[in-house]
Design an enzyme around this catalytic site. Sequence first.
Site, short mmCIF file in Angstrom:
data_model
loop_
_atom_site.label_atom_id
_atom_site.label_comp_id
_atom_site.label_asym_id
_atom_site.label_seq_id
_atom_site.Cartn_x
_atom_site.Cartn_y
_atom_site.Cartn_z
N GLN A 113 38.27 35.95 37.51
CA GLN A 113 37.59 36.94 36.68
C GLN A 113 38.28 37.11 35.33
O GLN A 113 37.83 37.93 34.51
CB GLN A 113 37.53 38.27 37.42
N HIS A 176 40.06 41.39 38.92
CA HIS A 176 40.08 42.81 38.54
C HIS A 176 40.87 43.08 37.26
O HIS A 176 41.86 43.82 37.26
CB HIS A 176 40.62 43.67 39.70
N GLU A 269 30.23 52.83 41.47
CA GLU A 269 30.10 54.22 41.02
C GLU A 269 30.14 54.34 39.50
O GLU A 269 30.59 53.45 38.79
CB GLU A 269 31.21 55.08 41.62
N TYR A 279 40.59 59.55 40.30
CA TYR A 279 39.27 59.16 40.79
C TYR A 279 39.33 58.44 42.14
O TYR A 279 38.33 57.90 42.59
CB TYR A 279 38.52 58.39 39.70
N TYR A 290 35.80 43.45 52.31
CA TYR A 290 34.86 42.35 52.43
C TYR A 290 34.90 41.70 53.82
O TYR A 290 33.97 41.02 54.23
CB TYR A 290 35.11 41.30 51.34
#
Length: 402
Positions: A113, A176, A269, A279, A290
Amino acid sequence: MRNASHRLATALLLALPLAACNSPANGEAKGNATAAAEQPAPASQPAQTLTSAKGQVRATQVAGGLDHPWGLAFLPDGSMLVTERSGQLRRVGADGAVSAPVTGVPKVFATGQGGLLDVVPAPDFATSQRIYLSYAEPGDNGTAGTAVAYGTLADGALADVKVIYRQEPKVDGPNHFGSRLVFDDAGHLFISQGERNKRAMSQELDKLQGKLVRLNLDGSVPQDNPFVGQSGARAEIWSYGHRNMQGMARDPRTGTLWQSEHGPRGGDEINLPQPGKNYGWPVITHGINYSGQPIPEAVGKAKDGMEQPHHLWEKSPGVSGMAFYTGRPESPWNDSLFLGSLAERNLIRLTLDGDKVVGEERLLNEIGERVRDVRVGPDGNVYVVTDEDDGKIWRVEPPKAP
């Protein structure tokens, strides 16, 4: 044989995190034959007429042949900047012509990513010609972390490049990184990030993984940041307990910052991040691993001192870029929030009543490509970037008023 089969099944389950966020093959930015070359304006493309809850919309391909494009930004002359995850920054003309790669872009960690991520013009771009980039920056021994740099754009080159932010510590792994960049009206830059798949770091205030960061435009720390002067906490942090924030935008009506993030298997979210608030990731979540097992650190969906999502998807659409469509009372789409969907391969439109989400629909299902970014153009149309080997920029014309 049975143990071998079990190990294979487990390995396949653990590979699933990449499916929602990366390209379907393996998550690498693979490139294509035209990725490094300048591309002339394409032949005129016919518009596709697509359906929506508010009436028919028209979608037209503006440009193609992009290598997993990630971020899109409009410039005052009507052209666009687009990042390719493999490390190229391109300028795309209003006619769809794609420039050769802009030189001077920092080296990126183009794995999984990671790569070249968001691009935004400075608030004073018209005079400074400065742009900001977020990207995965390589470190020692295969490590990497989210970074932000700015530079001056001129004649197909980025000059006077300065790195103003580095996520610390750099860690290993390909996942991430986030990341989106948003300015407020008070001289601040917000940087969204991921926790680099190191879940516990999201709760550790002495580390920058899983944190929303607020800086001054030169990279210095605002003295009213919530953790300034607190021992054991990084002064750059605005909010914490985040997983992987790949969407962020500021509501033009109120100035409120909105941010979206990937849950694990379930629990994507939207948050309206407030200074110093927690949070919850990974202590509270609406998702599971997963593998199908619970998140090891999770205690449930709620805990005192941790914020609940402003909006939640129990089944993850794989939310990415975000844009508000406001100030157009004549449009059926006025007061909407758009988000890209990677896993569902479409565009999400949320209907807003103030800050409240009162409706939801999916658009561009007919195109069937992973939507990585969405922006509202100065012409009032919605522009969508698809994260594919042959990545495209689409112009979506809103439905007409009845």
